[in-house]
Design a protein around this motif. Structure first.
Motif, short mmCIF file in Angstrom:
data_model
loop_
_atom_site.label_atom_id
_atom_site.label_comp_id
_atom_site.label_asym_id
_atom_site.label_seq_id
_atom_site.Cartn_x
_atom_site.Cartn_y
_atom_site.Cartn_z
N THR A 51 35.53 30.53 37.54
CA THR A 51 35.48 31.26 38.82
C THR A 51 34.05 31.65 39.14
OG1 THR A 51 37.75 32.06 38.59
CG2 THR A 51 36.29 33.34 40.01
N GLN A 89 40.87 32.57 43.48
CA GLN A 89 41.96 32.74 42.51
C GLN A 89 42.88 33.88 42.96
OE1 GLN A 89 40.37 33.06 38.57
NE2 GLN A 89 42.36 32.85 37.59
N ASP A 162 40.39 27.40 43.45
CA ASP A 162 40.47 28.08 42.16
C ASP A 162 41.95 28.28 41.81
OD1 ASP A 162 39.82 29.39 39.85
OD2 ASP A 162 38.49 30.85 40.79
N GLU A 163 42.47 27.40 41.00
CA GLU A 163 43.88 27.39 40.59
C GLU A 163 44.80 27.45 41.81
OE1 GLU A 163 44.81 29.67 37.13
OE2 GLU A 163 42.71 29.82 36.52
MG LIG Z 1 39.02 32.11 37.09
#
Ligand SMILES: [Mg+2]
Ligand SMILES: Nc1ncnc2c1ncn2[C@@H]1O[C@H](COP(=O)(O)OP(=O)(O)OP(=O)(O)O)[C@@H](O)[C@H]1O
Length: 255
Positions: A51, A89, A162-163
């Motif tokens: 991140t 995220q 991010d994910e």
């Molecule tokens: Mg992360």
């Protein structure tokens, strides 16, 4: 960009990029060169710096060393934000605004006001029927879908995800990836942080990070072959110096 300007050869570059938080060297001298129109996977354990790396590349965080460039421009750069899509995220949507209002807001931030673009992303994330629903009334997975839609609505050239599929159901996850592939085919560069190995396998190239450093990169096939295994998860553990149960091979040196 004027027609006379050649398109930059690289979409994303990191040169000796570093970020220190007090005692923690979260990003520890990372070099990257990401080509246009490809999907790159960013893999690494919790706290490995994924991140933070993405935030440095987008210009949201300031590097303590080295530099980041997007489409040839040194970051941070406000004008470049129009070219960048960043799905954090943790969702950055406005709970009191409706689905449609969130999208209008994010589109206008980057100077876009085409209602058709909003309808296209709403269809993609299957929230067309929820346009008037306040974001706080959405389910967790629906909020994730809205967050992706907000990231895509200004049609950026470089995407940082991010994910993106955490909490998203399997059918929609497959659709997201179909769309990512379509965007890449149209020239968009995508860097996606993920812990999901079958997603990692959909990427053109992978970057393994650990303790803020790149410990391996290449195609899934190359990384498996380098690690001498046919399993990507095992390859990551081996390249990290861990045994198949995730314990340090050298008796504790690998943090
Ligand atoms: Mg992360
Ligand atoms: N704002 C901050 N202030 C202090 N330390 C931070 C900050 N942001 C991140 N860190 C630290 O930097 C390191 C890397 O964190 P980061 O969030 O980049 O990891 P990650 O790879 O994204 O992990 P995860 O898989 O859990 O999302 C961690 O040790 C984290 O505690």
């Amino acid at each position: 960009m004027s027609a006379a300007m050649a398109a930059p050869a690289l979409a994303v570059e990191a040169i000796g990029l570093q970020k220190r938080f007090g005692e923690i060297q979260a990003v520890d001298g990372i070099d990257l060169a990401l080509a246009p129109g490809r999907i790159y996977g960013l893999l690494g354990p919790n706290g490995s710096g994924k991140t933070t790396l993405i935030r440095l590349l987008t210009g949201l965080a300031r590097a303590t060393g080295g530099e980041a460039r997007i489409l040839g421009t040194k970051m941070p750069s406000r004008p470049m934000l129009a070219q960048i899509g960043y799905m954090p995220q943790a969702e950055a949507i406005y709970p009191d605004l409706s689905v449609g209002e969130n999208l209008t807001f994010f589109a206008r931030l980057e100077g876009k006001s085409d209602p058709a673009a909003i309808d296209r992303v709403l269809d993609l994330v299957e929230l067309a029927g929820r346009k008037g629903t306040p974001a706080l009334e959405l389910s967790g997975g629906m909020r994730r879908r809205l967050s992706l839609a907000c990231t895509l609505v200004h049609e950026p050239k470089v995407l940082f995800l991010d994910e993106p599929t955490v909490g998203v159901d399997p059918a929609l996850r497959v659709q997201f990836w179909t769309h990512f592939r379509r965007l890449a085919a149209a020239g968009t560069t995508i860097l996606v942080a993920s812990h999901v190995m079958d997603e990692a396998d959909r990427c053109d190239e992978l970057v393994f990070v650990r303790n803020g450093k790149v410990i391996g990169r290449g195609t899934g096939a190359e990384l498996r072959s380098n690690a001498g295994t046919d399993n990507l998860e095992a390859a990551f553990l081996i390249l990290s110096g861990l045994d198949p149960e995730g314990r340090p091979l050298d008796g504790g040196a690998a943090a």
